[in-house]
Design an enzyme around this catalytic site. Structure first.
Site, PDB file in Angstrom:
ATOM      1  N   ARG A 242      29.213  -4.651   5.845  1.00  0.00           N
ATOM      2  CA  ARG A 242      28.154  -5.612   5.544  1.00  0.00           C
ATOM      3  C   ARG A 242      28.589  -6.407   4.319  1.00  0.00           C
ATOM      4  O   ARG A 242      29.268  -5.865   3.425  1.00  0.00           O
ATOM      5  CB  ARG A 242      26.825  -4.900   5.246  1.00  0.00           C
ATOM      6  CG  ARG A 242      26.082  -4.428   6.489  1.00  0.00           C
ATOM      7  CD  ARG A 242      25.517  -5.612   7.302  1.00  0.00           C
ATOM      8  NE  ARG A 242      24.817  -5.209   8.502  1.00  0.00           N
ATOM      9  CZ  ARG A 242      25.357  -5.173   9.724  1.00  0.00           C
ATOM     10  NH1 ARG A 242      26.629  -5.479   9.903  1.00  0.00           N
ATOM     11  NH2 ARG A 242      24.631  -4.831  10.766  1.00  0.00           N
ATOM     12  N   GLU A 271      25.520 -14.846   4.823  1.00  0.00           N
ATOM     13  CA  GLU A 271      25.619 -15.329   6.201  1.00  0.00           C
ATOM     14  C   GLU A 271      24.327 -16.055   6.543  1.00  0.00           C
ATOM     15  O   GLU A 271      23.259 -15.591   6.146  1.00  0.00           O
ATOM     16  CB  GLU A 271      25.842 -14.152   7.141  1.00  0.00           C
ATOM     17  CG  GLU A 271      27.190 -13.503   6.964  1.00  0.00           C
ATOM     18  CD  GLU A 271      27.394 -12.303   7.902  1.00  0.00           C
ATOM     19  OE1 GLU A 271      26.768 -12.255   8.971  1.00  0.00           O
ATOM     20  OE2 GLU A 271      28.183 -11.431   7.531  1.00  0.00           O
ATOM     21  N   HIS A 289      31.740 -12.636  11.577  1.00  0.00           N
ATOM     22  CA  HIS A 289      30.918 -11.468  11.972  1.00  0.00           C
ATOM     23  C   HIS A 289      30.988 -11.224  13.486  1.00  0.00           C
ATOM     24  O   HIS A 289      29.977 -11.254  14.192  1.00  0.00           O
ATOM     25  CB  HIS A 289      29.457 -11.656  11.507  1.00  0.00           C
ATOM     26  CG  HIS A 289      28.732 -10.341  11.410  1.00  0.00           C
ATOM     27  ND1 HIS A 289      27.694 -10.130  10.535  1.00  0.00           N
ATOM     28  CD2 HIS A 289      28.896  -9.165  12.064  1.00  0.00           C
ATOM     29  CE1 HIS A 289      27.256  -8.888  10.653  1.00  0.00           C
ATOM     30  NE2 HIS A 289      27.974  -8.278  11.591  1.00  0.00           N
TER      31      HIS A 289
HETATM   32  P1  NAD Z   1      27.814   5.329  10.271  1.00  0.00           P
HETATM   33  O1  NAD Z   1      26.427   5.578   9.820  1.00  0.00           O
HETATM   34  O2  NAD Z   1      28.297   6.011  11.505  1.00  0.00           O
HETATM   35  O3  NAD Z   1      28.841   5.650   9.099  1.00  0.00           O
HETATM   36  C1  NAD Z   1      28.638   5.283   7.778  1.00  0.00           C
HETATM   37  C2  NAD Z   1      29.247   6.375   6.916  1.00  0.00           C
HETATM   38  O4  NAD Z   1      29.263   5.915   5.574  1.00  0.00           O
HETATM   39  C3  NAD Z   1      28.446   7.684   6.932  1.00  0.00           C
HETATM   40  O5  NAD Z   1      29.303   8.767   7.254  1.00  0.00           O
HETATM   41  C4  NAD Z   1      27.905   7.783   5.505  1.00  0.00           C
HETATM   42  O6  NAD Z   1      27.783   9.127   5.067  1.00  0.00           O
HETATM   43  C5  NAD Z   1      28.984   7.053   4.735  1.00  0.00           C
HETATM   44  N1  NAD Z   1      28.593   6.543   3.432  1.00  0.00           N
HETATM   45  C6  NAD Z   1      27.405   6.010   3.039  1.00  0.00           C
HETATM   46  N2  NAD Z   1      27.480   5.623   1.751  1.00  0.00           N
HETATM   47  C7  NAD Z   1      28.743   5.917   1.323  1.00  0.00           C
HETATM   48  C8  NAD Z   1      29.432   5.742   0.101  1.00  0.00           C
HETATM   49  N3  NAD Z   1      28.847   5.195  -0.963  1.00  0.00           N
HETATM   50  N4  NAD Z   1      30.709   6.168   0.017  1.00  0.00           N
HETATM   51  C9  NAD Z   1      31.329   6.723   1.087  1.00  0.00           C
HETATM   52  N5  NAD Z   1      30.721   6.929   2.263  1.00  0.00           N
HETATM   53  C10 NAD Z   1      29.447   6.519   2.391  1.00  0.00           C
HETATM   54  O7  NAD Z   1      27.930   3.739  10.435  1.00  0.00           O
HETATM   55  P2  NAD Z   1      28.947   2.935  11.364  1.00  0.00           P
HETATM   56  O8  NAD Z   1      28.380   2.803  12.716  1.00  0.00           O
HETATM   57  O9  NAD Z   1      30.307   3.491  11.192  1.00  0.00           O
HETATM   58  O10 NAD Z   1      28.844   1.486  10.672  1.00  0.00           O
HETATM   59  C11 NAD Z   1      29.450   1.260   9.418  1.00  0.00           C
HETATM   60  C12 NAD Z   1      29.128  -0.147   8.931  1.00  0.00           C
HETATM   61  O11 NAD Z   1      29.624  -1.118   9.854  1.00  0.00           O
HETATM   62  C13 NAD Z   1      27.641  -0.455   8.768  1.00  0.00           C
HETATM   63  O12 NAD Z   1      27.466  -1.191   7.573  1.00  0.00           O
HETATM   64  C14 NAD Z   1      27.339  -1.336   9.953  1.00  0.00           C
HETATM   65  O13 NAD Z   1      26.234  -2.174   9.710  1.00  0.00           O
HETATM   66  C15 NAD Z   1      28.634  -2.106  10.071  1.00  0.00           C
HETATM   67  N6  NAD Z   1      28.874  -2.752  11.374  1.00  0.00           N
HETATM   68  C16 NAD Z   1      29.504  -3.956  11.375  1.00  0.00           C
HETATM   69  C17 NAD Z   1      29.763  -4.589  12.586  1.00  0.00           C
HETATM   70  C18 NAD Z   1      30.457  -5.926  12.618  1.00  0.00           C
HETATM   71  O14 NAD Z   1      30.238  -6.684  13.542  1.00  0.00           O
HETATM   72  N7  NAD Z   1      31.309  -6.219  11.666  1.00  0.00           N
HETATM   73  C19 NAD Z   1      29.382  -3.995  13.794  1.00  0.00           C
HETATM   74  C20 NAD Z   1      28.785  -2.752  13.752  1.00  0.00           C
HETATM   75  C21 NAD Z   1      28.533  -2.140  12.530  1.00  0.00           C
END
Ligand code: NAD
Length: 315
Positions: A242, A271, A289
């Site tokens: 994000r 965005e 994105h």
């Molecule tokens: P997820 O919930 O499966 O994984 C996130 C991980 O981050 C968790 O294991 C959590 O414990 C860990 N975490 C939280 N805060 C932390 C910190 N300060 N330090 C280290 N670890 C930490 O989420 P996901 O499905 O893997 O998604 C990850 C990110 O990708 C989200 O922000 C999501 O919105 C984004 N995303 C982006 C797109 C895109 O189009 N670019 C698409 C899907 C998701």
């Protein structure tokens, strides 16, 4: 039952819902008209564009499900909707592989200057081929380098797997307990088990050649001046999580002072109007994105949404 797929839905999902007896409208109703038109529907599906806020929820007493195709639910007042008895569902895993593959698009772009080469070849390719060849002569390989994955959830895990497949050393950090065993799946069904190394946040910052961010945005930047200063000189960083997760001013400063060799950005603070200074930077690889924007991911999203909606309404 009427379903409004306001940000679209893949054909497979639409067909599944229609087969189950639902009427699915895929017209896009502009945000300002939803307040008068959404009350006709029992279910609304959205991606990230449509916002479902309190006032809209209040205007739709018949709404039973808000379904988000994808992960982040920042565009929906989730707790408020649930408090009103509306089910809020999403498809968190459907796009993980697509996002992870895009991350490596940015890493490859960064280490071989593809983003800048593409741009300059268009204007200087004929007049200055040799000059450009020289300008991009000092690329590097990813193999053998250390990839630091911050946030070892669904996408972080897929990113680590690609890194391992490329012969990188993969270190990960997470604030929650994680399973460090990963299984790589190959084309013809063969699998290989690997173990990634879990280390602390600061240790990761100081030891990774390449860093990829996969955490949720929790209201303030995780990577700012202090964190950039702890990174290896010449590190590369990709953010496909994000926008706010990286402090963009700090990133620009550390790109300009040479500490950071390149950044790959799929997401931005502001965005859909990202900072021009990032968009024009010669060492930033950019995408608008599109992490989840593959046919495969959208097919999985549609299929999962349809299955979840059918299950929810069958209860
Ligand atoms: P997820 O919930 O499966 O994984 C996130 C991980 O981050 C968790 O294991 C959590 O414990 C860990 N975490 C939280 N805060 C932390 C910190 N300060 N330090 C280290 N670890 C930490 O989420 P996901 O499905 O893997 O998604 C990850 C990110 O990708 C989200 O922000 C999501 O919105 C984004 N995303 C982006 C797109 C895109 O189009 N670019 C698409 C899907 C998701």
């Amino acid at each position: 039952m009427r379903i409004l797929a306001n940000d679209g839905i893949d054909n497979l999902g639409k067909e599944m819902l229609e087969k189950a007896g639902f009427q699915v409208d895929t017209v896009h109703i502009p945000q300002e008209e939803l307040i008068s038109r959404l009350p006709e529907y029992d279910v609304v599906t959205v991606r990230s564009a449509t916002k479902i806020r309190k006032d809209l929820i209040d205007a739709c007493p018949n709404l039973k499900i808000i379904a988000r195709g994808g992960v982040g639910m920042d565009n929906i007042d989730v707790e408020y909707a649930r408090g009103k008895g509306i089910a809020v569902i999403n498809t968190p895993s459907a796009s993980s592989i697509s996002v992870a593959e895009l991350v490596f698009g940015h890493f490859f772009s960064g280490v071989r200057f593809l983003y800048d080469a593409q741009r300059k070849m268009a204007t200087e390719g004929e007049s200055n081929f040799a000059g450009l060849k020289k300008a991009y002569a000092k690329g590097s390989e990813l193999r053998g380098k250390t990839l630091g994955v911050i946030g070892f959830g669904r996408i972080g895990r897929e990113t680590a797997k690609i890194g391992l497949s490329l012969g990188m050393r993969v270190v990960v950090c997470d604030t929650h307990p994680i399973d460090t065993k990963v299984t790589l799946s190959f084309f013809e069904g063969q699998t290989l088990d690997f173990e990634v190394t879990q280390i602390g946040f600061d240790e990761l910052l100081g030891s990774a050649d390449f860093i990829s961010l996969h955490v949720p945005f929790l209201g303030k930047a995780l990577i700012g001046n202090e964190e950039f200063a702890k990174m290896k000189d010449g590190a590369g960083i990709v953010n496909a999580s994000r926008g706010g997760v990286i402090d963009e001013d700090a990133l620009l400063e550390h790109l300009n002072n040479g500490k950071i060799a390149f950044a790959g950005l799929d997401v931005f603070d502001n965005e859909p109007t990202p900072k021009t200074s990032l968009l024009r930077h010669p060492r930033v690889s950019l995408s608008p994105h599109i992490g989840a924007a593959t046919n495969e991911a959208q097919k999985r999203v549609g299929e999962e949404l349809a299955t979840l909606i059918i299950q929810e309404l069958a209860v």
